[in-house]
Motif scaffolding. Sequence first.
Motif, mmCIF file in Angstrom:
data_model
loop_
_atom_site.group_PDB
_atom_site.id
_atom_site.type_symbol
_atom_site.label_atom_id
_atom_site.label_comp_id
_atom_site.label_asym_id
_atom_site.label_seq_id
_atom_site.Cartn_x
_atom_site.Cartn_y
_atom_site.Cartn_z
ATOM 1 N N LYS A 115 22.857 -21.261 89.271
ATOM 2 C CA LYS A 115 23.090 -22.416 90.145
ATOM 3 C C LYS A 115 21.822 -23.230 90.347
ATOM 4 O O LYS A 115 21.870 -24.467 90.403
ATOM 5 C CB LYS A 115 23.630 -21.938 91.497
ATOM 6 N N PHE A 116 20.674 -22.569 90.432
ATOM 7 C CA PHE A 116 19.440 -23.299 90.713
ATOM 8 C C PHE A 116 19.080 -24.244 89.559
ATOM 9 O O PHE A 116 18.462 -25.295 89.776
ATOM 10 C CB PHE A 116 18.286 -22.348 91.018
ATOM 11 N N VAL A 117 19.488 -23.901 88.319
ATOM 12 C CA VAL A 117 19.236 -24.785 87.181
ATOM 13 C C VAL A 117 20.045 -26.074 87.333
ATOM 14 O O VAL A 117 19.559 -27.174 87.075
ATOM 15 C CB VAL A 117 19.562 -24.089 85.848
ATOM 16 N N SER A 118 21.275 -25.915 87.773
ATOM 17 C CA SER A 118 22.114 -27.087 88.013
ATOM 18 C C SER A 118 21.546 -27.952 89.126
ATOM 19 O O SER A 118 21.609 -29.184 89.068
ATOM 20 C CB SER A 118 23.540 -26.659 88.360
ATOM 21 N N GLN A 119 20.989 -27.313 90.136
ATOM 22 C CA GLN A 119 20.379 -28.062 91.232
ATOM 23 C C GLN A 119 19.150 -28.832 90.754
ATOM 24 O O GLN A 119 18.922 -29.973 91.162
ATOM 25 C CB GLN A 119 20.015 -27.101 92.372
ATOM 26 N N ILE A 120 18.365 -28.201 89.869
ATOM 27 C CA ILE A 120 17.204 -28.886 89.282
ATOM 28 C C ILE A 120 17.673 -30.083 88.453
ATOM 29 O O ILE A 120 17.108 -31.175 88.535
ATOM 30 C CB ILE A 120 16.383 -27.911 88.411
ATOM 31 N N ALA A 121 18.713 -29.862 87.656
ATOM 32 C CA ALA A 121 19.260 -30.933 86.815
ATOM 33 C C ALA A 121 19.738 -32.105 87.665
ATOM 34 O O ALA A 121 19.499 -33.278 87.341
ATOM 35 C CB ALA A 121 20.405 -30.406 85.967
ATOM 36 N N LEU A 122 20.395 -31.787 88.774
ATOM 37 C CA LEU A 122 20.904 -32.826 89.670
ATOM 38 C C LEU A 122 19.754 -33.604 90.309
ATOM 39 O O LEU A 122 19.813 -34.832 90.453
ATOM 40 C CB LEU A 122 21.779 -32.183 90.745
ATOM 41 N N THR A 123 18.690 -32.905 90.666
ATOM 42 C CA THR A 123 17.513 -33.549 91.257
ATOM 43 C C THR A 123 16.857 -34.491 90.251
ATOM 44 O O THR A 123 16.485 -35.618 90.584
ATOM 45 C CB THR A 123 16.484 -32.491 91.711
ATOM 46 N N LEU A 124 16.727 -34.036 89.010
ATOM 47 C CA LEU A 124 16.144 -34.875 87.964
ATOM 48 C C LEU A 124 17.012 -36.108 87.708
ATOM 49 O O LEU A 124 16.505 -37.215 87.522
ATOM 50 C CB LEU A 124 15.987 -34.076 86.669
ATOM 51 N N ALA A 125 18.323 -35.912 87.704
ATOM 52 C CA ALA A 125 19.241 -37.022 87.446
ATOM 53 C C ALA A 125 19.192 -38.060 88.558
ATOM 54 O O ALA A 125 19.472 -39.249 88.330
ATOM 55 C CB ALA A 125 20.660 -36.498 87.284
ATOM 56 N N ALA A 126 18.842 -37.625 89.764
ATOM 57 C CA ALA A 126 18.772 -38.549 90.905
ATOM 58 C C ALA A 126 17.649 -39.569 90.734
ATOM 59 O O ALA A 126 17.703 -40.661 91.310
ATOM 60 C CB ALA A 126 18.570 -37.762 92.198
ATOM 61 N N ILE A 127 16.629 -39.227 89.928
ATOM 62 C CA ILE A 127 15.489 -40.138 89.747
ATOM 63 C C ILE A 127 15.910 -41.415 89.018
ATOM 64 O O ILE A 127 15.709 -42.520 89.545
ATOM 65 C CB ILE A 127 14.325 -39.425 89.028
ATOM 66 N N PRO A 128 16.504 -41.336 87.809
ATOM 67 C CA PRO A 128 16.941 -42.584 87.173
ATOM 68 C C PRO A 128 18.060 -43.282 87.931
ATOM 69 O O PRO A 128 18.128 -44.509 87.950
ATOM 70 C CB PRO A 128 17.405 -42.140 85.779
ATOM 71 N N PHE A 129 18.931 -42.491 88.582
ATOM 72 C CA PHE A 129 20.037 -43.099 89.342
ATOM 73 C C PHE A 129 19.509 -43.978 90.468
ATOM 74 O O PHE A 129 19.881 -45.151 90.593
ATOM 75 C CB PHE A 129 20.949 -42.007 89.906
ATOM 76 N N SER A 130 18.600 -43.428 91.269
ATOM 77 C CA SER A 130 18.058 -44.195 92.398
ATOM 78 C C SER A 130 17.178 -45.341 91.910
ATOM 79 O O SER A 130 17.170 -46.427 92.497
ATOM 80 C CB SER A 130 17.267 -43.275 93.338
ATOM 81 N N SER A 131 16.450 -45.118 90.790
ATOM 82 C CA SER A 131 15.588 -46.174 90.238
ATOM 83 C C SER A 131 16.413 -47.352 89.748
ATOM 84 O O SER A 131 16.068 -48.521 89.975
ATOM 85 C CB SER A 131 14.743 -45.619 89.091
#
Length: 410
Positions: A115-131
């Motif tokens: 699960k923590f890998v998915s959480q890391i992936a989601l956090t990384l994906a939030a960077i281009p999304f918010s940008s």
Amino acid sequence: MLRLTLFILVVVIIEFYSFQVVKLLTNVRWFLTAYLIFSIAIIGFIAYQFMHFDRSVGQTKMTMMTLGLLLLTFLPKILLTLVLLLEDIYRLLSGTMTHFISQNKSSSFFPERRKFVSQIALTLAAIPFSSLIYGMTFGKYNYKVIKQQIFFPDLPDAFDGFTITQISDVHSGSFDNPEKINYAIDLINEQGSDIILFTGDIVNTHAKEMSNWIDTFKRIKTHKYGKYSVLGNHDYGEYIAWPSQAAKEENFQNIKNLYGQIDFKLMLNEHALIEKGSDKIALVGVENWGVKFKKAGDLRKASEGLSKEEFKILMTHDPSHWDAEVNNHPKDFHLTLSGHTHGLQFGIEIPGFFKWSPAQYVYDQWAGLYEKAGKYIYVNRGFGYHAYPGRVGIMPEITVIELKKGMSVA
């Protein structure tokens, strides 16, 4: 057909992995169902818009919104997919090792996803999304005044301290906020430069795109030594299918007229002498010339009658012209001003420390100042935006260049 099949396959893989992340974070059935319906609706909308793109109209606000939605939807999901794909490779290798080496044969061949890998992936994906969200709401009008001193040992004495405001790539057909554009015009006027130079692309395609903005751009004050412009690649109207050659030529003539309507002198492979006191410099303006775009610029014609020794500033829209023709031209152009790249409207800039954009893999000179053998080119990052309706990291620019006599201290 093969390309379409590969595209569909890639989309399916991206959506599969994205759904795995959502499913791992929550098992609420209604939420998962809503996510699937929403994702399918977004993909359907994007596909519909691309399939119904009208080449006789070209880019519209809707096509820009569609591209923005495409990037907003898939860039974060691509990051998710890459992270989970790497984890799956690890899980496969780990499971294989466990199955064939470990004595514990009851261990699963393919370990469960963490699960923590998915959480890391989601956090990384939030960077281009918010940008991308920021770029589409605030970034596209986050104007920056960038000041640059350039030293020349052979600059005529009277022009020591001469200032130039440069704007480029207006793309008026993309604008949707009069208040922000008026703010940018005020910024231009506040610089109080000696001369203003506009290095092309007043519209996306059609002359009528500028109709609502003529009075706004006429507010640019008359500069002491004039207001000059050249054409950009989009000013030729070559990116759509016209009903007739006559219609295309009429539009082109109307676009050329636009520059005059906002009080800029349009230079079509010609030059003008700028006189200050007893000294003078030559301002040379060519039509668009690009390695991968229209080659209408004619340096020979534009510099006819000028000597090698005369100090010359060249306006040419596409910076690829610099390496291809300008630098090895016998007339010696001291300073070249270009635009065109927009810095791809996406990148990372930490002034004085770091500058990166995918644009650098296409253009050797893509944003800011470059020098070779005592000759300089400055590439403006653009005033407007095109295709993607935003800017991330590479902000819209108003350039102020000060010419200095002497050798650079850098």
